[in-house]
Scaffold this active site. Structure first.
Site, PDB file in Angstrom:
ATOM      1  N   CYS A 198      -3.409  -1.783   1.130  1.00  0.00           N
ATOM      2  CA  CYS A 198      -3.112  -2.039   2.543  1.00  0.00           C
ATOM      3  C   CYS A 198      -2.590  -0.842   3.326  1.00  0.00           C
ATOM      4  CB  CYS A 198      -2.130  -3.209   2.696  1.00  0.00           C
ATOM      5  SG  CYS A 198      -0.477  -2.900   2.081  1.00  0.00           S
ATOM      6  N   MET A 199      -1.950   0.137   2.690  1.00  0.00           N
ATOM      7  CA  MET A 199      -1.323   1.216   3.446  1.00  0.00           C
ATOM      8  C   MET A 199      -1.755   2.612   3.028  1.00  0.00           C
ATOM      9  SD  MET A 199       0.265  -0.461   5.627  1.00  0.00           S
ATOM     10  CE  MET A 199       0.859   0.987   6.463  1.00  0.00           C
ATOM     11  N   GLY A 258       1.906  -4.165   6.187  1.00  0.00           N
ATOM     12  CA  GLY A 258       1.609  -5.543   5.833  1.00  0.00           C
ATOM     13  C   GLY A 258       2.643  -6.193   4.949  1.00  0.00           C
ATOM     14  N   GLN A 259       3.354  -5.412   4.114  1.00  0.00           N
ATOM     15  CA  GLN A 259       4.277  -5.980   3.144  1.00  0.00           C
ATOM     16  C   GLN A 259       5.708  -5.568   3.448  1.00  0.00           C
ATOM     17  OE1 GLN A 259       2.546  -6.251  -1.045  1.00  0.00           O
ATOM     18  NE2 GLN A 259       1.546  -4.411  -0.270  1.00  0.00           N
ATOM     19  N   LYS A 265       6.615 -18.725   9.347  1.00  0.00           N
ATOM     20  CA  LYS A 265       6.869 -18.505   7.920  1.00  0.00           C
ATOM     21  C   LYS A 265       8.322 -18.116   7.692  1.00  0.00           C
ATOM     22  CE  LYS A 265       3.511 -15.507   7.198  1.00  0.00           C
ATOM     23  NZ  LYS A 265       2.753 -15.559   8.457  1.00  0.00           N
ATOM     24  N   MET A 294      -4.842  -3.765   8.954  1.00  0.00           N
ATOM     25  CA  MET A 294      -5.880  -3.644   7.940  1.00  0.00           C
ATOM     26  C   MET A 294      -7.259  -3.331   8.509  1.00  0.00           C
ATOM     27  SD  MET A 294      -4.055  -3.816   5.360  1.00  0.00           S
ATOM     28  CE  MET A 294      -2.723  -3.191   6.367  1.00  0.00           C
TER      29      MET A 294
END
Length: 909
Positions: free
Chosen positions: A180-181, A442-443, A84, A405
């Site tokens: 997510c966090m 995750g981000q 990606k 996650m």
């Protein structure tokens, strides 16, 4: 074309990642031939995708990004990129890019049932202003909400926090990082008193054992996975990898041991390991006595469902739950959920209580409970659990636990985080090079923006919280606000935002850098609420996502390299970049949108007395009488006070050494360098308080710095003497986080007033920093999720990501190569489950839960190996909206959604 060794390696990593999932990449994605980019300008930047924080080099020509390569000077990825990452340019140039505001209208007027028509920015802001002010008039600050993002740049998130918390006096700002966090945040705050991982990526090169807990790094963190692979190659047989997961995945390819467990039973496995350490006398008592205490909390905390859900009222314990809580399994235990309002409370216990709590978690009990693959022999599963426990207990081996996650999106996610720290703390394998428990992000800026800036409903910058009067006072001083401006009532968290949208309590909802009507659990409810309710939905986005299609007003957003910005990654590394190109058409960055909207509000409109349930006297005070002392006027706008006041101190010039000739659309619009101004104000919150950041200019000279940054020196390992400047000489460790460091004492049953309280620190230095700070070793019991497979819905459903796509596919599905590789989400299923339902690979099936149904095609082989009874469907595909099925259960402590566990059934379409 002939490639050098380094170029060959980089191309090989990308090709290897692609081959892992059976795709190919075009040569232009990985080429480093300079002659292909003659006349281009190269500059450093950061990858737009996950929280790894890979450095990239961007080539631009004729106001277009034309090339991307890994940045060899960035210590995160050392020149390598995942598949990606190489498409950071193409994500910006989809054919359906939004380029002008779109408003639902009929006959030239706003109509919630109307069709989207192009409007000017002025018209768009007029409509936003009307609806926002109407919501404030009807509902007060509780009636408006912004749903932000771990994909905000740091300055965007900081500006959103200022607008909402200092300006509109609303704490209804929450990010998609809540999904997510948030459980990781609670774990850090409860255990250490301060947020974010103490270790860093350098642990990978120094560890002996890697344990993955619900982290498919091969697909979701491939660059870090390449570093683990490299460690195995260099370390030989000494290095071991354990992959703990609910289904077989690509991360098992190099693992010595794959442990497939039933959903939620990771809690039992962690307690087994702790019990093993205690029973085998492997506790590092020197470390434990000096640096930790033991703690417990209530277990009757519910499941984060709506308050009227029966599961929030009472729970009849299963036999396994009764055993896990030390109760008689032959009796019925119907437990009132009495602590749903205060699930975070906890207290100190002694070691005898802790040891007694662990006794039920024997190998026999936990193995029978947790074994997730029905086909695996029980003895084999037991041997795996013992092998894992031995790694943690062995004093001679460094152990690095990693999770994403699988832990965090968990109905007991905060507990899972606390228990992994308990295991590491028991054996003193925490905050040491090569040993630690590390929550992966995750981000790209879930740490830097959501957590450090404080774009959560309960937070302020640098770990401060709105409920703490001292924290509000400090924030008001730094933001130059009258005393009493900041709202003391915790705002509405993300999931509750949707519930309040449905009930009509929130009437103005603005989404940034996210796709809530695609990514929230149980979305059928929320889509209906948005389209049919008396509300106004604004969506700022670069593409026509599901959420944009649901909205009333769509604002075209500039993307990452079309604006200045900064991200904070999982290892506390802050990285800045410059604007490289201009956004297409009338698209504008989120910072500009937030700041421009602030011009629509005068102080006399928002700083007057307003009703607010839960505040003292159920109102926020009028603070207009105090603005004169700050040289403000009632007719000043929020723009004047929050942004222009600080911005004008920092003039903009394209010849500034930091600008290096780059454009800055925001600075040119306002005549001052707003990004630098906001950064220099923001970093005052953390400096001297363990969150120290460098000045704005420094980050443009380096490839990021890991905070705390003091005198230009970054910190690799926090709390460790010799590495962290906040740890005094001779102390070894100092867990100096200030939160929750004086707690009650009691037993497993609860706190006892007769025992008083205990301080988790020896004292404070002249600057107020804790000395001799201690961490907590928690006991938390095994608990079942609120929904499990039964006769009607007989399969577990798990959702997640895949290598080719990121989150809801907004960007990656517009890259032809990535789309071709995986155009649609598939239902990964065990062949026996497929055969039982009369389907084979490629067949179209209907997947149903108690909340909705979707259609997708079955895959019985491929990259994931599903155990009987479990299916996996990724969530990137807007044509297979898996979140029509998922349950909006959350961890009661963190309010994080558990996407990993709900009950479904499958039939042939």
């Amino acid at each position: 074309m002939e490639l050098g060794r380094r170029e060959f390696l980089k191309a090989s990593v990308a090709a290897s990642a692609a081959a892992t999932v059976g795709m190919s990449i075009d040569a232009s994605a990985t080429t480093t031939a300079e002659d292909a980019f003659k006349g281009c300008r190269w500059d450093k930047a950061v990858c737009r995708f996950c929280g790894t924080g890979c450095g990239i080099q961007i080539a631009t020509k004729d106001d277009r990004v034309v090339g991307v390569r890994g940045d060899e000077q960035c210590p995160v990825n050392r020149g390598l990129l995942c598949i990606k990452g190489y498409y950071n340019a193409k994500i910006m140039y989809g054919a359906d890019r939004l380029t002008q505001p779109l408003l639902r209208m009929t006959d030239g007027k706003f109509d919630k049932k109307g069709r989207f028509e192009p409007v000017s920015w002025e018209r768009a802001f007029d409509e936003m202003e009307r609806h926002c002010k109407q919501a404030l008039a009807e509902k007060g600050p509780a009636g408006v909400a912004i749903f932000g993002s771990g994909q905000y740049t740091i300055d965007e998130g900081y500006a959103a926090a200022k607008l909402m918390k200092a300006g509109l006096r609303s704490n209804n700002l929450d990010p998609n990082a809540r999904h997510c966090m948030a459980s990781a945040v609670v774990g850090f705050m409860q255990v250490f008193g301060i947020d974010e991982p103490p270790g860093c990526y350098d642990d990978i090169e120094q560890t002996d054992t890697v344990a993955l807990w619900g982290a498919n790094m091969a697909e979701c963190h491939p660059i870090l996975w390449s570093r683990i692979n490299n460690r195995k190659v260099n370390g030989g047989k000494q290095v071991k990898v354990f992959n703990l997961t609910t289904f077989g995945n690509r991360s098992s390819a190099i693992a010595e041991v794959e442990i497939v467990f039933k959903p939620n039973t990771d809690l039992a496995i962690l307690n087994f390991i702790a019990n093993y350490i205690v029973e085998k006398n492997k506790v590092d008592w020197r470390f434990v006595r000096k640096h930790t205490i033991f703690a417990a909390g209530p277990s009757d905390i519910g499941y984060g469902l709506p308050a009227n859900d029966p599961r929030e009222q009472y729970k009849t314990l299963s036999r396994d739950e009764a055993i896990a809580q030390g109760l008689d399994p032959n009796k019925v235990h119907r437990i009132a959920q009495s602590n749903t309002e205060m699930p975070v409370k906890h207290w100190a216990i002694d070691f005898a209580e802790y040891k007694n709590a662990l006794k039920p978690y024997t190998l026999d009990f936990v193995a029978a409970l947790a074994k997730g693959d029905p086909a695996e022999p029980l003895d084999k599963f037991k041997a795996k659990l013992v092998a894992l426990a031995d790694e943690y207990a062995n004093k001679k081996r460094n152990v690095l636990s990693l999770w994403t996650m699988g832990f965090n999106q968990h109905v007991r996610g905060s507990w899972a985080n606390e228990l992994i720290y308990a295991v590491h703390l028991l054996v003193g394998k925490m905050c040491r090079p090569g040993s630690g428990a590390f929550s992966l992000t995750g981000q790209p800026s879930a740490c830097g923006t959501a957590r450090e800036v404080g774009t959560f409903a309960h937070r302020l910058p640098a770990d401060m919280v709105v409920a703490n009067p001292a924290h509000r006072k400090r924030s008001e001083e730094l933001w130059k606000l009258p005393a009493g401006t900041i709202n003391p009532v915790v705002g509405t968290h993300a999931v509750k935002m949707m519930r309040k949208l449905q009930s009509g309590d929130i009437k103005f909802f603005w989404s940034h850098v996210s796709n809530p009507f695609h990514c929230f659990a149980n979305i059928n409810n929320w889509m209906k609420a948005a389209r049919e309710g008396d509300n106004f939905i604004v969506c700022s986005d670069a593409y026509p996502t599901v959420s944009a299609k649901v909205a009333d007003l769509v604002l075209p957003a500039a993307m990452i390299f079309e604006k200045w910005g900064a991200y904070g990654n999982a290892e506390r590394r802050t990285q800045h970049w410059r604007q490289q190109v201009h956004a297409p058409g009338e698209a504008k960055g989120d910072l500009w949108q937030i700041v421009e909207f602030s011009k629509r509000f005068k102080l006399k409109e928002v700083w007057k007395e307003v009703p607010l349930k839960g505040a003292p006297g159920d109102k926020l005070p009028d603070v207009l009488g105090a603005i004169g002392a700050l040289a403000y006027q009632p007719d000043d706008t929020l723009f004047d006070v929050l942004f222009a006041r600080v911005g004008k101190k920092f003039p903009w010039s394209k010849q500034d050494p930091v600008a290096a000739g780059h454009d800055n659309d925001v600075a040119e619009a306002y005549g001052f360098f707003l990004h630098r101004a906001l950064w220099e104000e923001y970093r005052q919150f953390g400096n001297g308080h363990g969150h120290d950041l460098a000045d704005f200019d420094s980050y443009h000279r380096v490839r990021g710095l890991r905070w705390p940054v003091i005198n230009g020196r970054e910190t690799q390992w926090r709390y460790l003497e010799g590495h962290d400047p906040y740890v005094q000489r001779g102390s070894g460790f100092n867990f100096y986080g200030p939160a929750l460091k004086e707690i009650a004492q009691g037993t497993l049953a609860g706190p006892l007033a007769s025992k008083g309280t205990v301080k988790l620190f020896a004292g404070k230095d002249a600057h107020g920093t804790i000395v001799g700070g201690k961490a907590k070793i928690f006991f938390r019991p095994y608990a079942e999720p609120p929904e499990m497979p039964d006769r009607d819905y007989d399969l577990w459903l798990c959702t997640g990501r895949v290598l080719e796509h990121w989150h809801t596919g907004t960007m990656t599905r517009r890259v032809a190569e990535l789309f071709r590789s995986m155009p649609h989400a598939l239902v990964n299923m065990h062949p026996e489950d497929a055969k039982k339902r009369g389907v084979t690979s490629g067949d179209l099936v209907i997947v149903e839960s108690r909340r909705g149904q979707i259609r997708a095609r079955v895959e019985t082989s491929g990259r994931n190996r599903m155990p009987v009874g479990t299916i996996f469907i990724p969530f990137f595909d807007e044509h297979v909206l898996v979140n029509k099925l998922t349950l909006d259960q959350t961890c009661p402590l963190s309010k994080e959604t558990d996407y990993k566990k709900c009950a479904v059934r499958v039939r042939k379409a």
